[in-house]
Design an enzyme around this catalytic site. Sequence first.
Site, PDB file in Angstrom:
ATOM      1  N   GLU A 363      49.813  83.327 115.502  1.00 21.62           N
ATOM      2  CA  GLU A 363      51.225  83.750 115.560  1.00 21.62           C
ATOM      3  C   GLU A 363      52.113  82.666 116.176  1.00 21.62           C
ATOM      4  O   GLU A 363      53.068  82.947 116.893  1.00 21.62           O
ATOM      5  CB  GLU A 363      51.356  85.115 116.236  1.00 21.62           C
ATOM      6  CG  GLU A 363      50.556  86.154 115.436  1.00 21.62           C
ATOM      7  CD  GLU A 363      50.895  87.592 115.691  1.00 21.62           C
ATOM      8  OE1 GLU A 363      52.015  87.861 116.100  1.00 21.62           O
ATOM      9  OE2 GLU A 363      50.027  88.442 115.432  1.00 21.62           O
TER      10      GLU A 363
HETATM   11  N1  COS Z   1      64.957  84.701 113.115  1.00 24.83           N
HETATM   12  C1  COS Z   1      65.716  84.587 112.020  1.00 24.83           C
HETATM   13  N2  COS Z   1      65.822  83.466 111.289  1.00 24.83           N
HETATM   14  C2  COS Z   1      65.120  82.398 111.712  1.00 24.83           C
HETATM   15  C3  COS Z   1      64.314  82.436 112.843  1.00 24.83           C
HETATM   16  C4  COS Z   1      64.234  83.650 113.576  1.00 24.83           C
HETATM   17  N3  COS Z   1      63.471  83.785 114.656  1.00 24.83           N
HETATM   18  N4  COS Z   1      63.733  81.227 113.015  1.00 24.83           N
HETATM   19  C5  COS Z   1      64.188  80.438 112.011  1.00 24.83           C
HETATM   20  N5  COS Z   1      65.021  81.168 111.246  1.00 24.83           N
HETATM   21  C6  COS Z   1      65.753  80.710 110.046  1.00 24.83           C
HETATM   22  C7  COS Z   1      66.691  79.575 110.378  1.00 24.83           C
HETATM   23  O1  COS Z   1      67.928  80.062 110.844  1.00 24.83           O
HETATM   24  C8  COS Z   1      66.805  78.874 109.051  1.00 24.83           C
HETATM   25  O2  COS Z   1      67.685  79.589 108.221  1.00 24.83           O
HETATM   26  P1  COS Z   1      69.106  78.929 107.726  1.00 24.83           P
HETATM   27  O3  COS Z   1      68.746  77.629 107.092  1.00 24.83           O
HETATM   28  O4  COS Z   1      69.633  79.953 106.771  1.00 24.83           O
HETATM   29  O5  COS Z   1      69.908  78.775 108.974  1.00 24.83           O
HETATM   30  C9  COS Z   1      65.427  79.070 108.456  1.00 24.83           C
HETATM   31  O6  COS Z   1      64.831  80.178 109.116  1.00 24.83           O
HETATM   32  C10 COS Z   1      64.543  77.860 108.598  1.00 24.83           C
HETATM   33  O7  COS Z   1      64.467  77.582 109.976  1.00 24.83           O
HETATM   34  P2  COS Z   1      64.156  76.138 110.522  1.00 24.83           P
HETATM   35  O8  COS Z   1      65.028  75.137 109.868  1.00 24.83           O
HETATM   36  O9  COS Z   1      64.172  76.217 112.004  1.00 24.83           O
HETATM   37  O10 COS Z   1      62.667  75.940 109.966  1.00 24.83           O
HETATM   38  P3  COS Z   1      61.552  74.921 110.344  1.00 24.83           P
HETATM   39  O11 COS Z   1      60.832  74.523 109.115  1.00 24.83           O
HETATM   40  O12 COS Z   1      62.057  73.855 111.239  1.00 24.83           O
HETATM   41  O13 COS Z   1      60.477  75.840 111.155  1.00 24.83           O
HETATM   42  C11 COS Z   1      59.484  76.999 112.943  1.00 24.83           C
HETATM   43  C12 COS Z   1      60.781  76.581 112.228  1.00 24.83           C
HETATM   44  C13 COS Z   1      58.616  75.805 113.316  1.00 24.83           C
HETATM   45  C14 COS Z   1      59.916  77.708 114.198  1.00 24.83           C
HETATM   46  C15 COS Z   1      58.710  77.966 112.006  1.00 24.83           C
HETATM   47  O14 COS Z   1      58.233  77.302 110.857  1.00 24.83           O
HETATM   48  C16 COS Z   1      57.536  78.640 112.672  1.00 24.83           C
HETATM   49  O15 COS Z   1      57.700  79.577 113.470  1.00 24.83           O
HETATM   50  N6  COS Z   1      56.324  78.188 112.379  1.00 24.83           N
HETATM   51  C17 COS Z   1      55.111  78.839 112.874  1.00 24.83           C
HETATM   52  C18 COS Z   1      54.704  79.920 111.966  1.00 24.83           C
HETATM   53  C19 COS Z   1      53.600  80.702 112.549  1.00 24.83           C
HETATM   54  O16 COS Z   1      53.757  81.390 113.550  1.00 24.83           O
HETATM   55  N7  COS Z   1      52.418  80.610 111.918  1.00 24.83           N
HETATM   56  C20 COS Z   1      51.324  81.372 112.296  1.00 24.83           C
HETATM   57  C21 COS Z   1      51.022  82.297 111.173  1.00 24.83           C
HETATM   58  S1  COS Z   1      50.889  83.941 111.562  1.00 24.83           S
HETATM   59  S2  COS Z   1      49.109  84.042 112.395  1.00 24.83           S
END
Ligand code: COS
Length: 380
Positions: A363
């Site tokens: 996660e």
């Molecule tokens: N709530 C709502 N929207 C969100 C958000 C949140 N918590 N986090 C990101 N977003 C949105 C952003 O606002 C953006 O949208 P807009 O372009 O419309 O503004 C979009 O999602 C993409 O976000 P961002 O540009 O930050 O994406 P990145 O590729 O930089 O990735 C992370 C962001 C690294 C935080 C994300 O990819 C992540 O959480 N990765 C881990 C995933 C994970 O937990 N994997 C484990 C699998 S489950 S066991």
Amino acid sequence: MDFNLTEEHIMIRDAARDFAQTELLPGVIERDNTQTFPDSLVRKMGELGFMGIMVDPKYGGSGMDAISYVLIMEELSKIDASASVMVSVNNSLVCYGLEAFGTEEQKQKYLSKLATGEVIGAFCLSEPEAGSDATSQKTTAIDMGDHYILNGTKNWITNGGRADVYLVIAQTDRDKGHRGINAFIVEKGMPGFDIGPKEDKLGIRGSDTHTLQFNDVKVPKENRIGEDGFGFKFAMKTLSGGRIGIAAQALGIASGAYELALKYSKERKAFGTEISNHQAIAFKLADMATEIEAARMLVMKAAWDKDQGNNYDMSSAMAKLYASQVAMTHTVEAVQIHGGNGFVKEYHVERLMRDAKITQIYEGTSEIQKIVISRGILKD
Ligand code: COS
């Protein structure tokens, strides 16, 4: 500010503690050895309301708050983190995802069974080449008018074999990047949906982790969750709540190990006295107690933020980052306090140490939590 739990919260915590002691503890070493978890225990957790803790009673849930959720998660995780990960995924990734963003029809059809534990759910985001980098989805869902055709592979899926309902994230339009991602409800048994062999894991070995294959799976359009293109935000929003659950799991693993180490240190004698009388051990216990309490505060704050309707992206990331670090550090210390006994299965702490590691990975790894936190503090 009131740091006391309400009477209701104490009752809920004690019910979870009682269940963990009487039902989970007896076979926990055997389940870890055999990598199994009986359906009967899942059913009992459903009967106690643990599979749909925060779900509205009109959909079969327990209607409790997020504070209750983390109290239950901590108690279950002290004894069996394999049980608690099933609870966490079902509650905060699957039930929450459907309740917050699903249509009324989807809630009627799926949520009411998931919330009672009649069936359980899985959340399918990770892929062989898209774990942390979650926007790089290779799984595709092609719009065919009244249905989508789903193709791809999902990895490390908790409840992968046991679940009946799978929330699957897939790319519907690559040109749109993350705005071309959608989430779908996929049912076990849909033609073309295959479940790979169970993973042989370091920890949480009782939990059921599989690779999933989708080969031309026909998914009805009404199974898409939210507006077209909502899938990535759906995953992010859902994972923020999931991280509260995993933070509480890490807290439980740490506090379970601490309680065992404290008890052992008051019984085991060396150099003519109980080892707790040696400052080398007493100071370890002091560090454990302090950092576990700090982790508990962060977990409670994140749950409280959710209950208040505050944004909890950062507080859940902080809670998970810190609690998982505390779990890893102090399960190692609990093994150390147990000495040679810590290295054998009978004393439970070696299992807690192995279980702790995954809380720094799933996660969202600790590194991903630091991305979320640092972006949060630097955004203004
Ligand atoms: N709530 C709502 N929207 C969100 C958000 C949140 N918590 N986090 C990101 N977003 C949105 C952003 O606002 C953006 O949208 P807009 O372009 O419309 O503004 C979009 O999602 C993409 O976000 P961002 O540009 O930050 O994406 P990145 O590729 O930089 O990735 C992370 C962001 C690294 C935080 C994300 O990819 C992540 O959480 N990765 C881990 C995933 C994970 O937990 N994997 C484990 C699998 S489950 S066991």
